[in-house]
Design a protein around this motif. Structure first.
Motif, PDB file in Angstrom:
ATOM      1  N   GLN A   2       0.849  -1.197   0.000  1.00 60.46           N
ATOM      2  CA  GLN A   2       0.000   0.000   0.000  1.00 60.46           C
ATOM      3  C   GLN A   2       0.877   1.236   0.000  1.00 60.46           C
ATOM      4  N   LEU A   3       0.557   2.150  -0.903  1.00 66.89           N
ATOM      5  CA  LEU A   3       1.312   3.383  -1.027  1.00 66.89           C
ATOM      6  C   LEU A   3       0.441   4.559  -0.624  1.00 66.89           C
ATOM      7  N   GLN A   4       1.070   5.524   0.008  1.00 64.36           N
ATOM      8  CA  GLN A   4       0.354   6.709   0.457  1.00 64.36           C
ATOM      9  C   GLN A   4       1.065   7.939  -0.086  1.00 64.36           C
ATOM     10  N   ALA A   5       0.397   8.647  -0.992  1.00 66.56           N
ATOM     11  CA  ALA A   5       0.952   9.874  -1.542  1.00 66.56           C
ATOM     12  C   ALA A   5       0.374  11.070  -0.804  1.00 66.56           C
ATOM     13  N   SER A   6       1.192  12.078  -0.606  1.00 64.84           N
ATOM     14  CA  SER A   6       0.738  13.281   0.080  1.00 64.84           C
ATOM     15  C   SER A   6       1.576  14.470  -0.366  1.00 64.84           C
ATOM     16  N   GLY A   7       1.154  15.661   0.049  1.00 63.43           N
ATOM     17  CA  GLY A   7       1.930  16.859  -0.221  1.00 63.43           C
ATOM     18  C   GLY A   7       1.387  17.762  -1.295  1.00 63.43           C
ATOM     19  N   GLY A   8       0.311  17.362  -1.943  1.00 56.23           N
ATOM     20  CA  GLY A   8      -0.263  18.199  -2.974  1.00 56.23           C
ATOM     21  C   GLY A   8      -0.895  19.452  -2.385  1.00 56.23           C
ATOM     22  N   GLY A   9      -1.280  20.342  -3.267  1.00 50.32           N
ATOM     23  CA  GLY A   9      -1.923  21.568  -2.818  1.00 50.32           C
ATOM     24  C   GLY A   9      -2.043  22.569  -3.938  1.00 50.32           C
ATOM     25  N   LEU A  10      -2.374  23.782  -3.547  1.00 50.07           N
ATOM     26  CA  LEU A  10      -2.528  24.886  -4.488  1.00 50.07           C
ATOM     27  C   LEU A  10      -1.316  25.801  -4.367  1.00 50.07           C
ATOM     28  N   VAL A  11      -0.703  26.119  -5.493  1.00 45.94           N
ATOM     29  CA  VAL A  11       0.481  26.971  -5.484  1.00 45.94           C
ATOM     30  C   VAL A  11       0.451  27.865  -6.712  1.00 45.94           C
ATOM     31  N   GLN A  12       1.066  29.022  -6.598  1.00 47.10           N
ATOM     32  CA  GLN A  12       1.134  29.925  -7.742  1.00 47.10           C
ATOM     33  C   GLN A  12       2.233  29.480  -8.705  1.00 47.10           C
ATOM     34  N   ALA A  13       2.087  29.864  -9.948  1.00 46.10           N
ATOM     35  CA  ALA A  13       3.113  29.561 -10.935  1.00 46.10           C
ATOM     36  C   ALA A  13       4.460  30.097 -10.458  1.00 46.10           C
ATOM     37  N   GLY A  14       5.485  29.275 -10.644  1.00 48.17           N
ATOM     38  CA  GLY A  14       6.810  29.625 -10.178  1.00 48.17           C
ATOM     39  C   GLY A  14       7.126  29.101  -8.793  1.00 48.17           C
ATOM     40  N   GLY A  15       6.114  28.623  -8.100  1.00 52.45           N
ATOM     41  CA  GLY A  15       6.305  28.116  -6.759  1.00 52.45           C
ATOM     42  C   GLY A  15       6.789  26.685  -6.727  1.00 52.45           C
ATOM     43  N   SER A  16       6.847  26.145  -5.526  1.00 51.26           N
ATOM     44  CA  SER A  16       7.376  24.793  -5.323  1.00 51.26           C
ATOM     45  C   SER A  16       6.452  23.985  -4.415  1.00 51.26           C
ATOM     46  N   LEU A  17       6.499  22.689  -4.611  1.00 53.19           N
ATOM     47  CA  LEU A  17       5.829  21.735  -3.729  1.00 53.19           C
ATOM     48  C   LEU A  17       6.714  20.501  -3.626  1.00 53.19           C
ATOM     49  N   ARG A  18       6.589  19.792  -2.516  1.00 49.99           N
ATOM     50  CA  ARG A  18       7.271  18.514  -2.389  1.00 49.99           C
ATOM     51  C   ARG A  18       6.243  17.431  -2.077  1.00 49.99           C
ATOM     52  N   LEU A  19       6.148  16.465  -2.950  1.00 51.09           N
ATOM     53  CA  LEU A  19       5.263  15.332  -2.743  1.00 51.09           C
ATOM     54  C   LEU A  19       6.018  14.209  -2.045  1.00 51.09           C
ATOM     55  N   SER A  20       5.293  13.449  -1.253  1.00 48.75           N
ATOM     56  CA  SER A  20       5.881  12.314  -0.550  1.00 48.75           C
ATOM     57  C   SER A  20       5.096  11.053  -0.866  1.00 48.75           C
ATOM     58  N   CYS A  21       5.795   9.948  -0.879  1.00 49.47           N
ATOM     59  CA  CYS A  21       5.164   8.646  -1.084  1.00 49.47           C
ATOM     60  C   CYS A  21       5.745   7.687  -0.063  1.00 49.47           C
ATOM     61  N   ALA A  22       4.890   7.140   0.775  1.00 52.08           N
ATOM     62  CA  ALA A  22       5.328   6.211   1.807  1.00 52.08           C
ATOM     63  C   ALA A  22       4.665   4.860   1.578  1.00 52.08           C
ATOM     64  N   ARG A  23       5.319   3.839   2.030  1.00 47.87           N
ATOM     65  CA  ARG A  23       4.819   2.485   1.875  1.00 47.87           C
ATOM     66  C   ARG A  23       4.449   1.907   3.221  1.00 47.87           C
ATOM     67  N   SER A  24       3.275   2.254   3.695  1.00 47.36           N
ATOM     68  CA  SER A  24       2.640   1.660   4.873  1.00 47.36           C
ATOM     69  C   SER A  24       3.597   1.095   5.914  1.00 47.36           C
ATOM     70  N   GLY A  25       4.559   1.902   6.375  1.00 46.42           N
ATOM     71  CA  GLY A  25       5.445   1.451   7.422  1.00 46.42           C
ATOM     72  C   GLY A  25       6.552   0.529   6.977  1.00 46.42           C
ATOM     73  N   ARG A  26       6.627   0.240   5.699  1.00 44.69           N
ATOM     74  CA  ARG A  26       7.685  -0.609   5.181  1.00 44.69           C
ATOM     75  C   ARG A  26       8.639   0.261   4.351  1.00 44.69           C
ATOM     76  N   THR A  27       9.632  -0.380   3.743  1.00 37.63           N
ATOM     77  CA  THR A  27      10.593   0.382   2.954  1.00 37.63           C
ATOM     78  C   THR A  27      10.407   0.099   1.463  1.00 37.63           C
TER      79      THR A  27
END
Length: 123
Positions: A2-27
């Motif tokens: 199981q994968l969990q993606a997070s970190g999305g959102g609303l940002v203005q052009a030129g801005g930055s975001l960092r998305l994360s993907c975790a695997r349910s407590g595993r590696t």
């Protein structure tokens, strides 16, 4: 897996975001991990990925030089750092994984998918 993606959102052009993907407590050891995105009315497209042994990373031409895929030292979380965002980067972003995968751009080569996180870039 199981994968969990997070970190999305609303940002203005030129801005930055960092998305994360975790695997349910595993590696993610021995897994290729990729990011894909799908904009409304469009096909899902490849964004970035790395090979299962971490030796190679791959990027879509549209994000080269702006996005960076990485993982933490514990190999428990994979990140997508997105800089210089453009309105055309607006999409739902998905992380995907494949055991011993090559990190290629074809979605069919990935066996496990997260639920997606929305990224909206305003002009």
């Amino acid at each position: 897996v199981q994968l969990q993606a997070s970190g999305g959102g609303l940002v203005q052009a030129g801005g930055s975001l960092r998305l994360s993907c975790a695997r349910s407590g595993r590696t993610f050891i021995r897994f290729a991990v990729g990011w894909f995105r799908q904009a409304p009315g469009k096909e899902r497209e490849f964004v970035a990925a790395f090979r299962w042994n971490g030796g190679s990373t791959y990027y879509a031409d549209s994000v080269k030089g702006r996005f960076t895929i990485s993982r933490d030292n514990a190999e428990s979380t994979v990140y997508l750092q997105m800089n210089s965002l453009k309105p055309e980067d607006t999409a739902v972003y998905y992380c995907a994984a494949a055991r011993f995968g090559s990190g290629g751009p074809e979605s069919k080569d990935y066996d496990y998918w997260g639920q997606g996180t929305q990224v909206t870039v305003s002009s």
